[in-house]
Design an enzyme around this catalytic site. Sequence first.
Site: not given
Length: 410
Positions: A174-177, A179
């Site tokens: 979730a975080d990387m996507y 970003g």
Amino acid sequence: MNTPIATQNAPLTGIRVIDYSHFLAGPHMSRCLAAMGAEVIKVERPKAGDAGRAHGYFKDGQSGYFLQQNMGKQGLCIDLKDKRGLAMMQDLIKTADVFVENYRPGALTKLGLGYAELSKLNPRLVYCSISAYGHTGPDSAKAGFGLIAEAKSGAMAQLGTPGEVPPLLRMPIADMYAGVHGVAAICAALVGRATSGKGQHIDLALYDCMVSMHDYAVQRYYLSGGTDLPQRTGAGQPDSPIYGVFPGQDGYLVIAAQVDDAWKRLARLIGGETLAADERFAKPEGRAKNYAEATRIVEGWTKERTVRECLAALDAAEVPCSAVQTIDQVLADPQIHARNMVIEQQHPLLGIVKLPNLPFRFSDCDTTPKLPAPLLGQHNRAIAASLGYSDTEIDAMTKDGVLYSETAAG
């Protein structure tokens, strides 16, 4: 290691980004912008800094987590509760093109750093907010992390084996996507600003990003009239076989033979022309109907061989496959090194550190990060001086703790 000859400036050269974010989604986004040439100034609170600095793995007191997500940035540590610190931040905002934050909606408005306030200081500012649920909707005020979005989005409900607790993803999807979406949205807003002359507010939610990632489940639910829900299926994908994880004698491998041509090559390899001509498995719907039998046949073949033997035979037959690699195997993979996916940096305290690179490549410019992640407050003096603050003013703010740096940063 193939580094391109830099015949052009990096695409975002001349763009100044203020990164007032913490932990992962925001820092990853601004790390990408820095690699593309933007000048990124990482703004942190005194003494504690970004919460990511307290997140392991640690070496000599330095967080690998922070090092990875904040390379390529300058570091400013400033007390925004002091009017001098807030004034300096406002001066910095006036020089910026982009502002990145990932606090709960409303939190920065209390500091005078919300979009409405900053857009008055700098109408050309592209302001990107990342939060758990976004700035609108009934859940907008709730706190949340990537784990919450992954569970709430329906992604976790599709993982693991029926009857067992769903597993964690173990990578911050979730975080990387979010970003990466932020990078795309910021670049688009900068292009739009070139004609409109105005910046705008980008509102990204971890939850939204995870729901948008569904490539099949949502359409399946709606097109079935709400009667068909994806189920957990363990190591395989019954709707689209053969596509899953299989055991070898000494480990595991994955096989992706879900399209007809790949299935025929796989069938010919493991069962000869008889299996390749078997009408039960000739089409995707047949393989799905006879999923258990198709899986049993493939698994019977893989179990009799080592993973290396399976891969050699599958590669020769042009069936997509891979070993399920551990991290040490990944980092020894010649393909990873050919793609320059592990980079070395000289850190002022740790010496040479090796970290994962970013995946984008440009033909005519080098996006290799030039700076390691900053020590806390490492660039306080240089940034303040660039804004016109005198040595006397900088010394006074340093003495009073308005500007703070860890001892090693000087």
